[in-house]
Design an enzyme around this catalytic site. Structure first.
Site, PDB file in Angstrom:
ATOM      1  N   HIS A  34      -1.536 -33.152 -18.967  1.00 51.63           N
ATOM      2  CA  HIS A  34      -0.517 -33.331 -17.928  1.00 51.63           C
ATOM      3  C   HIS A  34      -1.118 -33.793 -16.602  1.00 51.63           C
ATOM      4  O   HIS A  34      -0.404 -34.318 -15.745  1.00 51.63           O
ATOM      5  CB  HIS A  34       0.290 -32.038 -17.733  1.00 51.63           C
ATOM      6  N   ASP A  78      -1.769 -29.885 -24.735  1.00 52.55           N
ATOM      7  CA  ASP A  78      -2.100 -30.261 -23.354  1.00 52.55           C
ATOM      8  C   ASP A  78      -3.615 -30.408 -23.201  1.00 52.55           C
ATOM      9  O   ASP A  78      -4.299 -29.549 -22.652  1.00 52.55           O
ATOM     10  CB  ASP A  78      -1.558 -29.194 -22.399  1.00 52.55           C
ATOM     11  N   SER A  94      -5.206 -26.921 -12.541  1.00 52.34           N
ATOM     12  CA  SER A  94      -4.883 -27.472 -13.852  1.00 52.34           C
ATOM     13  C   SER A  94      -5.992 -28.356 -14.397  1.00 52.34           C
ATOM     14  O   SER A  94      -6.595 -29.151 -13.669  1.00 52.34           O
ATOM     15  CB  SER A  94      -3.591 -28.285 -13.770  1.00 52.34           C
TER      16      SER A  94
END
Length: 473
Positions: A270, A315, A412
């Protein structure tokens, strides 16, 4: 004449038969003195007498119910019956290491002493990978009734057969500097860069690969994939040497990554769709010092082909660099585990280590200083119950649930590391969460052990291409 002679012979034979019988066969009263037949006990009215073992099961073939009448005890009946039906299976002493054998019909059961298991108690748990990883420092493999240890790439097996010795100065997963000797300064190569580093600006940053789910980026109701270290400690120089930082076209840090090798950095899928272009920085603990950092240009980006933006399943993405990272005591790759080692050893540890430059609190400012926090593993059942959002097999939870210590926005794609025997292995990727450090909520991480074949397939492409490009695999 002949007929008369034959007739005389027959008549003489018949006369001699009574005398022959008297010589061969004894009279009954005499014979009974020598020959006696044993008669069955209680013959005649045996059903009204108590059960008799000899009568029921020796003279005749008894049923289990008849045996029960004899022993009047279920346990004794079972012990007798299993031997009576097909013999004693325990006569050969099949149970090893002092195990106790119990006979069965066509089988047997071994009750093992502590420290042993298996049908015949043949497995010594002290020689099992399931107990203390078979004493192996890295990877353990069962071989017959023993174990075989092996090591991560860059290590060799010690003479004792279970320790792992680093073969290079910058082998993966090593914290080369001890904490009390670390200094809050940038590593040497940051101020005096080799020509091998390709200093770049926004004009030659490559465009990243576009996700097949790019049209879903406008949705705002999905979990916070960018929001992922709250209440962490400063990560001193060399303490998180596998940390990579993703930089956008404006020179701003927007995500993290994990150094796998000189050419490859692992991150979250992502993160790839959040900017038009990316570069990578390594060996930095203070991203406010832009004048000292150097950007590494990207050659290719591989987003997992099954990545789903809405659910953040799969992911994971791999960044391939144009020029190799120069390892030092402050820049070291994390080790990749085997799937079995990760699932049954690393993820059974109490804590993992998460680092990044994300927000220091929910909706708060991002951190210029690299932060690190230890987060406990959370069992899967508790993880699933903590959220209405699906937790797939490619995800796991970590965090406290009742303490505000978590990954947060800007973290992230960063590493979730688990230490074992002084070696640090990559176990997860910071993926998403509902807020940061909220009560009853946990951080969600991509489970790296599920993607090891995919990662290794891409990493076999060690040589970068001559022209920058993007790709999917």
């Amino acid at each position: 004449m002949a007929p008369q002679l034959l007739l005389c012979l027959i008549q003489t034979f018949l006369w001699s038969l009574p005398e022959a019988e008297s010589n061969v066969f004894l009279k009954s009263n005499v014979a009974n003195r020598f020959l006696q037949r044993t008669k069955r006990a209680n013959s005649g009215f045996e059903e009204i007498y108590p059960a008799n073992f000899e009568r029921e099961c020796v003279e005749e073939r008894c049923s289990k119910e008849e045996a029960r009448e004899v022993f009047e005890d279920d346990e004794k009946t079972e012990a007798f019956w299993t031997v009576y039906v097909d013999g004693d299976q325990c006569l050969s002493n099949p149970c090893h290491y002092g195990g106790t054998c119990k006979d069965g019909i066509g089988s047997y059961t071994c009750t093992c002493l502590a420290g042993y298991e298996g049908k015949n108690c043949e497995h010594d748990l002290l020689k099992s990978c399931r107990v203390d990883n078979g004493n192996c420092w890295h990877f353990c493999k069962p071989v017959q009734n023993d174990t075989q240890c092996s090591c991560a790439e860059g290590y060799r097996l010690g003479d004792n057969g279970f320790s792992c010795i680093a073969e290079g100065e910058f082998s993966c997963g090593r914290n080369i500097k001890s904490r009390n000797k670390r200094e809050a300064s940038l590593p040497d190569f940051q101020t005096d860069f080799s020509d091998d580093y390709d200093a770049i600006d926004e004009n030659n940053l490559i465009e990243t690969v576009q996700s097949q789910s790019a049209t879903l980026l406008k949705k705002s109701d999905n979990p916070n994939p960018d929001i992922r270290i709250v209440n962490g400690l400063d990560c001193k120089l060399g303490e998180c040497p596998w940390q990579a930082v993703l930089i956008d076209e404006k020179g701003t840090a927007f995500g993290g990554g994990t150094i796998l090798s000189p050419y490859f950095v692992l991150t979250a899928a992502h993160c790839i769709n959040k900017t038009k272009s990316i570069a990578v920085v390594v060996g930095q603990v203070d991203i406010s010092r832009k004048e000292t950092r150097r950007l590494l240009s990207v050659d290719k980006v591989y987003t997992h082909p099954k990545y789903v933006h809405v659910t953040n399943d799969y992911d994971i993405a791999i960044i391939q660099l144009k020029t190799p990272i120069q390892f030092s005591e402050n820049v070291v790759p994390a080790c990749l585990p085997t799937a079995d080692f990760a699932n049954h050893v690393l993820m059974k540890q109490d804590f993992g280590i998460v680092s990044g430059f994300g927000r220091i609190e929910e909706k708060g400012p991002t951190s210029n200083i690299l932060k690190v926090v230890m987060v406990p593993y959370v069992d899967r059942h508790t993880c699933i119950l903590s959220t209405k959002i699906p937790i797939t097999r490619n995800m796991f939870c970590a965090g406290y649930g009742n303490q505000p210590e978590d990954a947060c926005e800007g973290d992230s794609g960063g590493p979730h590391i688990t230490a074992y025997k002084d070696t640090h292995f990559l176990t997860g990727i910071v993926s998403w969460g509902e807020g940061c450090g909220r009560d009853g909520k946990y951080g969600i991480y991509t489970k790296v052990s599920n993607f090891l074949p995919w990662i290794k397939t891409i990493m076999r492409r060690k040589q970068p291409s001559t022209e920058s490009s993007t790709g999917r695999l």
